[in-house]
Design a protein around this motif. Structure first.
Motif, PDB file in Angstrom:
ATOM      1  N   ALA A  66      15.905 -46.617  -4.998  1.00 37.07           N
ATOM      2  CA  ALA A  66      16.691 -47.647  -5.690  1.00 37.07           C
ATOM      3  C   ALA A  66      16.941 -48.846  -4.789  1.00 37.07           C
ATOM      4  CB  ALA A  66      18.017 -47.053  -6.155  1.00 37.07           C
ATOM      5  N   VAL A  67      17.179 -48.598  -3.495  1.00 30.02           N
ATOM      6  CA  VAL A  67      17.407 -49.714  -2.568  1.00 30.02           C
ATOM      7  C   VAL A  67      16.202 -50.645  -2.568  1.00 30.02           C
ATOM      8  CG1 VAL A  67      17.695 -50.341  -0.139  1.00 30.02           C
ATOM      9  CG2 VAL A  67      19.025 -48.458  -1.097  1.00 30.02           C
ATOM     10  N   GLY A  68      14.999 -50.085  -2.472  1.00 31.02           N
ATOM     11  CA  GLY A  68      13.795 -50.910  -2.483  1.00 31.02           C
ATOM     12  C   GLY A  68      13.580 -51.614  -3.797  1.00 31.02           C
ATOM     13  N   ALA A  69      13.789 -50.897  -4.898  1.00 26.08           N
ATOM     14  CA  ALA A  69      13.540 -51.475  -6.223  1.00 26.08           C
ATOM     15  C   ALA A  69      14.523 -52.608  -6.533  1.00 26.08           C
ATOM     16  CB  ALA A  69      13.638 -50.381  -7.284  1.00 26.08           C
ATOM     17  N   TYR A  70      15.810 -52.365  -6.304  1.00 24.58           N
ATOM     18  CA  TYR A  70      16.802 -53.392  -6.619  1.00 24.58           C
ATOM     19  C   TYR A  70      16.781 -54.532  -5.615  1.00 24.58           C
ATOM     20  CZ  TYR A  70      18.889 -51.038 -10.591  1.00 24.58           C
ATOM     21  OH  TYR A  70      19.096 -50.495 -11.833  1.00 24.58           O
ATOM     22  N   ALA A  71      16.395 -54.256  -4.381  1.00 22.59           N
ATOM     23  CA  ALA A  71      16.286 -55.336  -3.400  1.00 22.59           C
ATOM     24  C   ALA A  71      15.246 -56.350  -3.841  1.00 22.59           C
ATOM     25  CB  ALA A  71      15.918 -54.766  -2.025  1.00 22.59           C
ATOM     26  N   VAL A  72      14.054 -55.860  -4.220  1.00 17.80           N
ATOM     27  CA  VAL A  72      12.999 -56.785  -4.625  1.00 17.80           C
ATOM     28  C   VAL A  72      13.348 -57.466  -5.941  1.00 17.80           C
ATOM     29  CG1 VAL A  72      11.475 -55.257  -5.983  1.00 17.80           C
ATOM     30  CG2 VAL A  72      10.486 -57.001  -4.524  1.00 17.80           C
ATOM     31  N   ALA A  73      14.061 -56.759  -6.822  1.00 22.65           N
ATOM     32  CA  ALA A  73      14.453 -57.357  -8.099  1.00 22.65           C
ATOM     33  C   ALA A  73      15.450 -58.484  -7.894  1.00 22.65           C
ATOM     34  CB  ALA A  73      15.037 -56.276  -9.014  1.00 22.65           C
ATOM     35  N   LEU A  74      16.486 -58.229  -7.107  1.00 23.95           N
ATOM     36  CA  LEU A  74      17.507 -59.255  -6.880  1.00 23.95           C
ATOM     37  C   LEU A  74      16.951 -60.437  -6.088  1.00 23.95           C
ATOM     38  CD1 LEU A  74      20.523 -56.929  -6.003  1.00 23.95           C
ATOM     39  CD2 LEU A  74      20.254 -58.291  -8.087  1.00 23.95           C
ATOM     40  N   LEU A  75      16.147 -60.151  -5.085  1.00 22.65           N
ATOM     41  CA  LEU A  75      15.622 -61.229  -4.240  1.00 22.65           C
ATOM     42  C   LEU A  75      14.688 -62.157  -5.000  1.00 22.65           C
ATOM     43  CD1 LEU A  75      14.918 -59.254  -0.918  1.00 22.65           C
ATOM     44  CD2 LEU A  75      16.730 -60.937  -1.324  1.00 22.65           C
ATOM     45  N   THR A  76      13.915 -61.624  -5.936  1.00 25.52           N
ATOM     46  CA  THR A  76      12.958 -62.469  -6.664  1.00 25.52           C
ATOM     47  C   THR A  76      13.553 -63.029  -7.948  1.00 25.52           C
ATOM     48  OG1 THR A  76      11.991 -60.537  -7.780  1.00 25.52           O
ATOM     49  CG2 THR A  76      10.975 -61.247  -5.719  1.00 25.52           C
ATOM     50  N   ALA A  77      14.148 -62.163  -8.776  1.00 24.71           N
ATOM     51  CA  ALA A  77      14.629 -62.605 -10.092  1.00 24.71           C
ATOM     52  C   ALA A  77      15.915 -63.412  -9.999  1.00 24.71           C
ATOM     53  CB  ALA A  77      14.836 -61.391 -11.001  1.00 24.71           C
ATOM     54  N   ARG A  78      16.791 -63.068  -9.065  1.00 25.45           N
ATOM     55  CA  ARG A  78      18.088 -63.752  -8.981  1.00 25.45           C
ATOM     56  C   ARG A  78      18.103 -64.862  -7.931  1.00 25.45           C
ATOM     57  NH1 ARG A  78      22.168 -60.004 -10.764  1.00 25.45           N
ATOM     58  NH2 ARG A  78      21.421 -59.178 -12.751  1.00 25.45           N
ATOM     59  N   TRP A  79      17.412 -64.631  -6.820  1.00 25.49           N
ATOM     60  CA  TRP A  79      17.567 -65.546  -5.690  1.00 25.49           C
ATOM     61  C   TRP A  79      16.279 -66.279  -5.325  1.00 25.49           C
ATOM     62  CZ3 TRP A  79      20.219 -60.734  -3.430  1.00 25.49           C
ATOM     63  CH2 TRP A  79      21.487 -60.603  -3.988  1.00 25.49           C
ATOM     64  N   GLY A  80      15.237 -66.071  -6.092  1.00 32.54           N
ATOM     65  CA  GLY A  80      14.034 -66.887  -5.983  1.00 32.54           C
ATOM     66  C   GLY A  80      13.198 -66.708  -4.724  1.00 32.54           C
ATOM     67  N   TRP A  81      13.240 -65.550  -4.110  1.00 35.87           N
ATOM     68  CA  TRP A  81      12.433 -65.315  -2.914  1.00 35.87           C
ATOM     69  C   TRP A  81      10.952 -65.222  -3.262  1.00 35.87           C
ATOM     70  CZ3 TRP A  81      13.950 -62.278   1.937  1.00 35.87           C
ATOM     71  CH2 TRP A  81      15.245 -62.620   2.357  1.00 35.87           C
ATOM     72  N   ASN A  82      10.127 -65.504  -2.269  1.00 37.04           N
ATOM     73  CA  ASN A  82       8.695 -65.249  -2.397  1.00 37.04           C
ATOM     74  C   ASN A  82       8.485 -63.740  -2.600  1.00 37.04           C
ATOM     75  OD1 ASN A  82       6.088 -64.284  -0.935  1.00 37.04           O
ATOM     76  ND2 ASN A  82       5.698 -66.450  -1.387  1.00 37.04           N
ATOM     77  N   PRO A  83       7.670 -63.325  -3.589  1.00 37.31           N
ATOM     78  CA  PRO A  83       7.539 -61.891  -3.885  1.00 37.31           C
ATOM     79  C   PRO A  83       6.990 -61.062  -2.721  1.00 37.31           C
ATOM     80  CG  PRO A  83       5.900 -63.178  -5.082  1.00 37.31           C
ATOM     81  CD  PRO A  83       6.873 -64.146  -4.521  1.00 37.31           C
ATOM     82  N   TRP A  84       6.097 -61.643  -1.914  1.00 38.09           N
ATOM     83  CA  TRP A  84       5.572 -60.909  -0.756  1.00 38.09           C
ATOM     84  C   TRP A  84       6.665 -60.689   0.295  1.00 38.09           C
ATOM     85  CZ3 TRP A  84       1.089 -58.411  -0.605  1.00 38.09           C
ATOM     86  CH2 TRP A  84       0.076 -58.791  -1.492  1.00 38.09           C
ATOM     87  N   LEU A  85       7.454 -61.716   0.540  1.00 41.26           N
ATOM     88  CA  LEU A  85       8.541 -61.598   1.507  1.00 41.26           C
ATOM     89  C   LEU A  85       9.591 -60.609   1.006  1.00 41.26           C
ATOM     90  CD1 LEU A  85       9.693 -62.602   4.175  1.00 41.26           C
ATOM     91  CD2 LEU A  85      10.768 -64.493   2.933  1.00 41.26           C
ATOM     92  N   ALA A  86       9.874 -60.671  -0.310  1.00 40.81           N
ATOM     93  CA  ALA A  86      10.845 -59.747  -0.900  1.00 40.81           C
ATOM     94  C   ALA A  86      10.339 -58.300  -0.808  1.00 40.81           C
ATOM     95  CB  ALA A  86      11.101 -60.123  -2.351  1.00 40.81           C
ATOM     96  N   PHE A  87       9.046 -58.110  -0.999  1.00 46.60           N
ATOM     97  CA  PHE A  87       8.448 -56.769  -0.907  1.00 46.60           C
ATOM     98  C   PHE A  87       8.633 -56.193   0.497  1.00 46.60           C
ATOM     99  CE2 PHE A  87       4.660 -54.165   0.070  1.00 46.60           C
ATOM    100  CZ  PHE A  87       4.835 -53.162  -0.877  1.00 46.60           C
ATOM    101  N   ALA A  88       8.353 -57.011   1.513  1.00 46.56           N
ATOM    102  CA  ALA A  88       8.527 -56.553   2.892  1.00 46.56           C
ATOM    103  C   ALA A  88      10.000 -56.280   3.188  1.00 46.56           C
ATOM    104  CB  ALA A  88       7.970 -57.590   3.861  1.00 46.56           C
ATOM    105  N   MET A  89      10.890 -57.162   2.689  1.00 45.98           N
ATOM    106  CA  MET A  89      12.315 -56.988   2.942  1.00 45.98           C
ATOM    107  C   MET A  89      12.859 -55.728   2.286  1.00 45.98           C
ATOM    108  SD  MET A  89      14.979 -57.980   4.490  1.00 45.98           S
ATOM    109  CE  MET A  89      14.441 -59.572   5.116  1.00 45.98           C
ATOM    110  N   ALA A  90      12.275 -55.352   1.139  1.00 42.14           N
ATOM    111  CA  ALA A  90      12.720 -54.128   0.462  1.00 42.14           C
ATOM    112  C   ALA A  90      12.526 -52.909   1.359  1.00 42.14           C
ATOM    113  CB  ALA A  90      11.952 -53.954  -0.849  1.00 42.14           C
ATOM    114  N   GLY A  91      11.374 -52.834   2.027  1.00 40.01           N
ATOM    115  CA  GLY A  91      11.135 -51.725   2.938  1.00 40.01           C
ATOM    116  C   GLY A  91      12.081 -51.739   4.119  1.00 40.01           C
ATOM    117  N   VAL A  92      12.337 -52.936   4.669  1.00 41.73           N
ATOM    118  CA  VAL A  92      13.238 -53.059   5.823  1.00 41.73           C
ATOM    119  C   VAL A  92      14.657 -52.632   5.450  1.00 41.73           C
ATOM    120  CG1 VAL A  92      14.305 -54.688   7.418  1.00 41.73           C
ATOM    121  CG2 VAL A  92      11.857 -54.849   6.929  1.00 41.73           C
ATOM    122  N   LEU A  93      15.142 -53.104   4.283  1.00 34.88           N
ATOM    123  CA  LEU A  93      16.494 -52.745   3.848  1.00 34.88           C
ATOM    124  C   LEU A  93      16.620 -51.240   3.612  1.00 34.88           C
ATOM    125  CD1 LEU A  93      17.333 -55.678   1.395  1.00 34.88           C
ATOM    126  CD2 LEU A  93      18.353 -55.225   3.637  1.00 34.88           C
TER     127      LEU A  93
END
Length: 607
Positions: A66-93
């Motif tokens: 859930a941490v990975g899934a919601y991290a990438v969802a919030l970072l891209t859909a809500r906060w407009g992050w680049n999807p590749w960067l959000a994907f990497a950040m999901a793993g880090v978080l």
């Protein structure tokens, strides 16, 4: 080398077959199954390190998903992050959350650890369900931005290929990691924690590392699902998902190939039974019982057994060099021994309620000597060795090892300072080979970091080859070279004792503590042990041994220390101690039977 080439040829064949699937079919259902196999493998590959290699059971990895899934969802859909960067950040978080879970969770063991991880999973499930403003509950988060290449968003085919690339990378990296010093350390922690600490492996550090690895891959899996669906809601995060991941790992078995086998079988089964949820849950429960009891080594172990029986060429034994120079102790291990005292303990005291096994004991160990610690059963000998090696912390007193205070220092750090030991009750890594047991002893002397071990080439590869050669040299010293590829637990008892000594030597100790090394040995093996201890002293290693075989004590000792009821009652040369009235009284309960003690000390009987 031939085995490596064969592995990569097979890997290339499998990759080519899977990569061809999107080219021969456009059926989204079939492609989705292939995609899910890859995602489940990614989640299980890291969990395999935690469960099968390190021996920690987790039932809360749906929360990390859930941490990975919601991290990438919030970072891209809500906060407009680049999807590749959000994907990497999901793993880090997710990896950071793994640390958060591990630090408190690993202070407990067994069922208590499983309960802590269950609690984490339930908390995450409740948060994403109830915190509507941020996570939108069952309504979910729409508009999750998928990965893209060249401005083109991934379609189903691209997702299959991308997951295939991730799976191959993870497989190769985990294969290198788990075949090297980190994999051996994980297995050592799983098998015998105290023994792992005694050779310089930090049990706590490796447990935390295993949690972080499993959390990272689970977070990546969650991010893949969210970005491929372009949507995530709380229905994805259930306790059943944690059970499913754990089942993949247990059913797959203790092998780098286990998660792949488990992911393929169980993802296909999950798809077939998805129309009948009750049957699906019953099947999972039955398979879990089957994996735990009927097939303890999992599907990978079953396949490996069949291969060894019917196609031994598929699992060839490691090729070992024929001739190597004689093993020598590293200079660093003998540095500082010009001092007249190698280890100096003052006023050591330890009590367990009304029992005082160590009562204000002073002990001084001179470099280059063989010291023996003797006394009746229950005199406190093993407790004193445990205090010196850091397994037990004294309530008061000081211990200086080569001038450094080691009271309160962890056993793995004391081992790295140059104190090695064996145990009264054998603590081998029984499911590992003889060679790998000695390599674990070399753990602190293999200069390969985590990321270098993941890549498995260059410095890490050279370090592994050097460790293999040195382990063989040590085995040659103790006449175990021909047993190098045997499983340690399959050796006769006397050879297991010798192997434990070889593993202790691999730490390059300044001081070697031997706790009843002759226990269980026959007379011939005892005589061989006398010669082994003499050769160890000749290498420049100081020895402190506990022993009841008095003929061995008299043959090898330069100095003897006698304990009785936790107190030191005598010390000196073997002949001085042999004729000491207090020693005679301690052993026989009277001071009038010196002749009987003399016979005992020269006849090889047990005191």
């Amino acid at each position: 080398m031939k085995g490596e080439l064969k592995h990569y040829l097979w890997l290339l064949v499998v990759v080519a077959l899977v990569a061809a699937v999107p080219l021969v079919t456009s059926n989204d259902f079939y492609l989705r199954i292939v995609f899910l196999i890859g995602v489940n493998y990614i989640a299980a590959a890291g969990l395999n390190v935690l469960v099968n290699y390190t021996g920690q059971k987790s039932l809360g990895h749906a929360g990390l998903f859930a941490v990975g899934a919601y991290a990438v969802a919030l970072l891209t859909a809500r906060w407009g992050w680049n999807p590749w960067l959000a994907f990497a950040m999901a793993g880090v978080l997710a990896g950071l959350f793994g640390v958060v879970i591990a630090l408190p969770a690993l202070r407990v063991k067994g069922p208590a650890l499983a309960m802590v991880t269950i609690g984490f999973g339930i908390v995450v499930e409740k948060i994403v369900s109830e915190w509507q403003d941020l996570f939108a509950g069952q309504q979910g988060i729409y508009g999750v931005i998928p990965l893209n290449f060249g401005g083109q968003m991934f379609g189903t085919r691209q997702w299959v290929w991308f997951v295939l690339i991730l799976c191959v990378l993870l497989h190769v990296m985990f294969r290198y990691l788990l075949a090297g010093r980190f994999g051996r350390a994980f297995l050592a922690v799983n098998t015998a924690e105290v023994a792992a600490e005694s050779v310089g492996v930090s049990v706590y550090k490796f447990k935390v590392l295993a949690f972080v690895i499993s959390a990272f891959t689970c977070g990546i899996a969650g991010a893949l699902i969210a970005q491929q669906n372009q949507y995530i809601n709380s229905d994805f995060i259930t306790f059943n998902l944690s059970i499913f991941f754990l089942l993949i790992v247990l059913f797959g078995g203790n092998s780098v190939y286990g998660p792949l086998l488990g992911a393929v079988v169980l993802t296909l089964l999950d798809s077939l039974l998805s129309r009948w949820p009750d049957v699906q849950h019953f099947t999972y429960g039955a398979l879990l019982l089957f994996a735990l009891y009927a097939m303890p080594n999992g599907l990978a172990g079953f396949v490996r057994t069949l291969a060894r029986k019917f196609a031994p060429g598929l699992v060839p034994k490691e090729a070992l060099p024929d001739a190597l120079p004689a093993w020598q102790l590293k200079r660093a291990a003998t540095s500082g021994e010009a001092s007249p005292v190698l280890l100096d303990g003052k006023g050591l005291y330890k009590a367990y309620g009304g029992v005082v096994p160590t009562n204000n004991v002073d002990i001084s160990i001179k470099p280059g000597h063989v010291h023996s610690l003797i006394g009746p059963n229950g005199a406190g000998k093993t407790t004193l060795l445990n205090i010196l090696s850091g397994i037990v912390t004294p309530e008061r007193g000081t211990i200086l090892l080569a001038g450094q205070n080691i009271v309160g220092v962890s056993p793995n750090r004391i081992a790295r300072l140059g104190l090695g030991r064996t145990f009264q009750n054998l603590r081998l890594f029984s499911d590992m080979t003889v060679l790998d047991n000695v390599k674990v002893g070399l753990h602190s002397h293999i200069p390969a970091g985590f990321f270098a071990s993941l890549i498995g080439v260059g410095k890490a590869r050279k370090a592994e080859l050097a460790a293999r050669d040195e382990a063989l040299q040590i085995l040659e010293r103790l006449h175990l070279r021909d047993k190098a590829l045997d499983i340690a637990g399959s050796l006769p008892y006397g050879l297991q004792r010798r192997l434990e000594l070889a593993r202790a030597l691999a730490t390059h100790p300044r001081l070697l503590l031997l706790d009843e090394p002759a226990a269980g040995l026959n007379p011939q093996e005892t005589q061989e042990l006398i010669q082994v201890i003499a050769r160890i002293r000749d290498l420049g290693i100081t020895v402190l041994l506990i022993e009841h075989h008095m003929d061995l004590v008299m043959a090898v000792s330069d100095h003897v220390i006698v304990l009785d009821y936790g107190q030191k009652i005598a010390e000196g040369t073997p002949s001085e101690v042999q004729n000491n009235p207090r020693v005679i009284a301690a052993y026989l309960g009277t001071e009038d039977e010196q002749d009987a003690l003399d016979d005992d000390m020269t006849g090889g009987q047990h005191a």
